[in-house]
Design a protein around this motif. Structure first.
Motif, PDB file in Angstrom:
ATOM      1  N   THR A   4     -13.820 -36.282  32.728  1.00 46.86           N
ATOM      2  CA  THR A   4     -13.699 -37.183  31.676  1.00 46.86           C
ATOM      3  C   THR A   4     -14.998 -37.969  31.060  1.00 46.86           C
ATOM      4  N   ASP A   5     -16.232 -37.079  31.538  1.00 43.98           N
ATOM      5  CA  ASP A   5     -17.413 -37.404  30.582  1.00 43.98           C
ATOM      6  C   ASP A   5     -17.835 -36.335  29.646  1.00 43.98           C
ATOM      7  N   ASN A   6     -16.629 -35.474  29.344  1.00 48.05           N
ATOM      8  CA  ASN A   6     -16.890 -34.655  28.307  1.00 48.05           C
ATOM      9  C   ASN A   6     -15.886 -34.764  27.178  1.00 48.05           C
ATOM     10  N   GLU A   7     -16.404 -34.812  25.973  1.00 48.86           N
ATOM     11  CA  GLU A   7     -15.773 -35.285  24.898  1.00 48.86           C
ATOM     12  C   GLU A   7     -14.648 -34.435  24.564  1.00 48.86           C
ATOM     13  N   ASN A   8     -14.938 -33.093  24.617  1.00 48.43           N
ATOM     14  CA  ASN A   8     -13.743 -32.348  24.238  1.00 48.43           C
ATOM     15  C   ASN A   8     -12.450 -32.223  25.185  1.00 48.43           C
ATOM     16  N   PHE A   9     -12.746 -32.640  26.662  1.00 46.84           N
ATOM     17  CA  PHE A   9     -11.721 -32.742  27.359  1.00 46.84           C
ATOM     18  C   PHE A   9     -11.125 -34.153  27.260  1.00 46.84           C
ATOM     19  N   ILE A  10     -11.809 -35.212  26.804  1.00 50.82           N
ATOM     20  CA  ILE A  10     -11.017 -36.388  26.273  1.00 50.82           C
ATOM     21  C   ILE A  10     -10.035 -36.260  25.304  1.00 50.82           C
ATOM     22  N   LEU A  11     -10.581 -35.365  24.193  1.00 53.24           N
ATOM     23  CA  LEU A  11      -9.775 -34.917  23.025  1.00 53.24           C
ATOM     24  C   LEU A  11      -8.389 -34.324  23.381  1.00 53.24           C
ATOM     25  N   GLU A  12      -8.795 -33.266  24.512  1.00 55.63           N
ATOM     26  CA  GLU A  12      -7.495 -32.229  24.917  1.00 55.63           C
ATOM     27  C   GLU A  12      -6.579 -33.331  25.441  1.00 55.63           C
ATOM     28  N   ASN A  13      -6.988 -34.460  26.345  1.00 58.48           N
ATOM     29  CA  ASN A  13      -6.113 -35.168  26.816  1.00 58.48           C
ATOM     30  C   ASN A  13      -5.163 -36.304  25.798  1.00 58.48           C
ATOM     31  N   PHE A  14      -6.283 -36.686  24.848  1.00 62.33           N
ATOM     32  CA  PHE A  14      -5.528 -37.509  23.630  1.00 62.33           C
ATOM     33  C   PHE A  14      -4.391 -36.736  23.117  1.00 62.33           C
ATOM     34  N   ARG A  15      -4.588 -35.378  22.858  1.00 57.23           N
ATOM     35  CA  ARG A  15      -3.478 -34.671  22.097  1.00 57.23           C
ATOM     36  C   ARG A  15      -2.029 -34.553  22.613  1.00 57.23           C
ATOM     37  N   MET A  16      -2.101 -35.118  23.933  1.00 54.38           N
ATOM     38  CA  MET A  16      -1.014 -35.114  24.664  1.00 54.38           C
ATOM     39  C   MET A  16      -0.190 -36.127  24.440  1.00 54.38           C
ATOM     40  N   VAL A  17      -0.785 -37.453  23.873  1.00 53.46           N
ATOM     41  CA  VAL A  17      -0.021 -38.675  23.589  1.00 53.46           C
ATOM     42  C   VAL A  17       0.983 -38.368  22.362  1.00 53.46           C
ATOM     43  N   SER A  18       2.198 -38.686  22.503  1.00 57.63           N
ATOM     44  CA  SER A  18       3.136 -38.588  21.423  1.00 57.63           C
ATOM     45  C   SER A  18       2.878 -39.509  20.062  1.00 57.63           C
ATOM     46  N   LYS A  19       3.236 -39.353  19.142  1.00 56.35           N
ATOM     47  CA  LYS A  19       3.167 -40.289  17.817  1.00 56.35           C
ATOM     48  C   LYS A  19       3.708 -41.412  18.236  1.00 56.35           C
ATOM     49  N   ARG A  20       4.829 -41.507  18.740  1.00 56.39           N
ATOM     50  CA  ARG A  20       5.900 -42.718  19.040  1.00 56.39           C
ATOM     51  C   ARG A  20       5.079 -43.498  19.930  1.00 56.39           C
TER      52      ARG A  20
END
Length: 264
Positions: A4-20
């Motif tokens: 989680t100190d990697n910017e791309n890894f943070i974004l990969e996890n962020f993309r798993m959050v649903s829009k709702r």
């Protein structure tokens, strides 16, 4: 090794959050467009990674949207010591664990591996998860990055600026009164109060309002509150905020002296 100190890894996890699970504060269409640009498989390729040490800041830019984005981490554990140095017991413990299992150069080991670390600081709850530290950490990190915006604009003139805040803090509850505040609460103890929506807290929003950033993406994956019936209280995992158009009803006032962490 992706952590989680990697910017791309943070974004990969962020993309798993649903829009709702995402709260939009500002122009709904613009905020939704930003979310879509980062999540949509075909559109996210327009975000160019410039987070390498030898690349000009900020961390990402998008020529199609004329936007640039800088990623930062905050939590409720870090503090500035008497020598003016930032200390973070959790990050220190995470680093020690990774080194003990994978060696000192763990960051260079196989970039196809994703590693999540759950470390305990060993501190009592009121120090491990501290609301005052949380706000101070948010303000310090946010202002530090805000000072760099002028430099970002030199590299990408005319582009809008996004701050992506990876918030690793726990959820907080504003206790009904001080009788519910304990230095060392036990797991399973009940409390009475109202959930804290950090992205709607006036103090946090005032930091954003008084900055030069255009948009904030606030990613809060670890904020969890369990109700008396055992059901999870619905808290947003992401907030996308347009600084110039935050609705007035979003500004909520909380009593910092009554804040307790949902995690012991």
């Amino acid at each position: 090794m992706k952590t989680t100190d990697n910017e791309n890894f943070i974004l990969e996890n962020f993309r798993m959050v649903s829009k709702r699970e995402t709260l939009l504060l500002g122009d709904i269409f613009t905020c939704a467009k930003i979310w879509d640009s980062l999540v949509n498989y075909f559109k996210r390729k327009h975000w160019i990674d410039s987070s390498a040490k030898n690349a000009p800041p900020p961390d990402f830019y998008n020529d199609k949207l004329k936007m640039m984005m800088d990623v930062m981490r905050i939590d409720d554990n870090a503090y500035v010591d008497k020598h003016g140095k930032v200390q973070n017991p959790i990050y220190k413990k995470e680093n020690e664990l990774l080194k003990s299992y994978l060696g000192n150069d763990y960051k260079k080991v196989r970039n196809d591996i994703s590693c999540y670390v759950v470390a305990s600081s060993g501190l009592p709850t009121h120090q491990d998860h501290n609301f005052i530290r949380y706000f101070d950490n948010f303000k310090r990190v946010f202002k530090h990055h805000n000072k760099k915006i002028a430099n970002y604009k030199k590299n990408h003139p005319g582009y809008k600026t996004i701050f992506f805040v990876f918030d690793e803090s726990t959820a907080y509850i504003e206790a009904l009164d001080k009788q519910f505040i304990k230095e060392n609460p036990q797991e399973g103890e009940l409390t009475c109060g109202k959930p804290h929506f950090a992205c709607c807290d006036k103090r946090f929003l005032d930091v954003i309002i008084n900055s030069d950033v255009d948009y904030v993406i606030w990613y809060m994956p670890y904020k969890l509150i369990t109700g008396i019936n055992g059901k999870m209280f619905p808290l947003p995992k992401v907030a996308i905020i347009e600084r110039a158009k935050i609705p007035q009803e979003a500004f909520q006032v909380y009593n910092s002296n009554l804040m307790i962490s949902s995690e012991v």
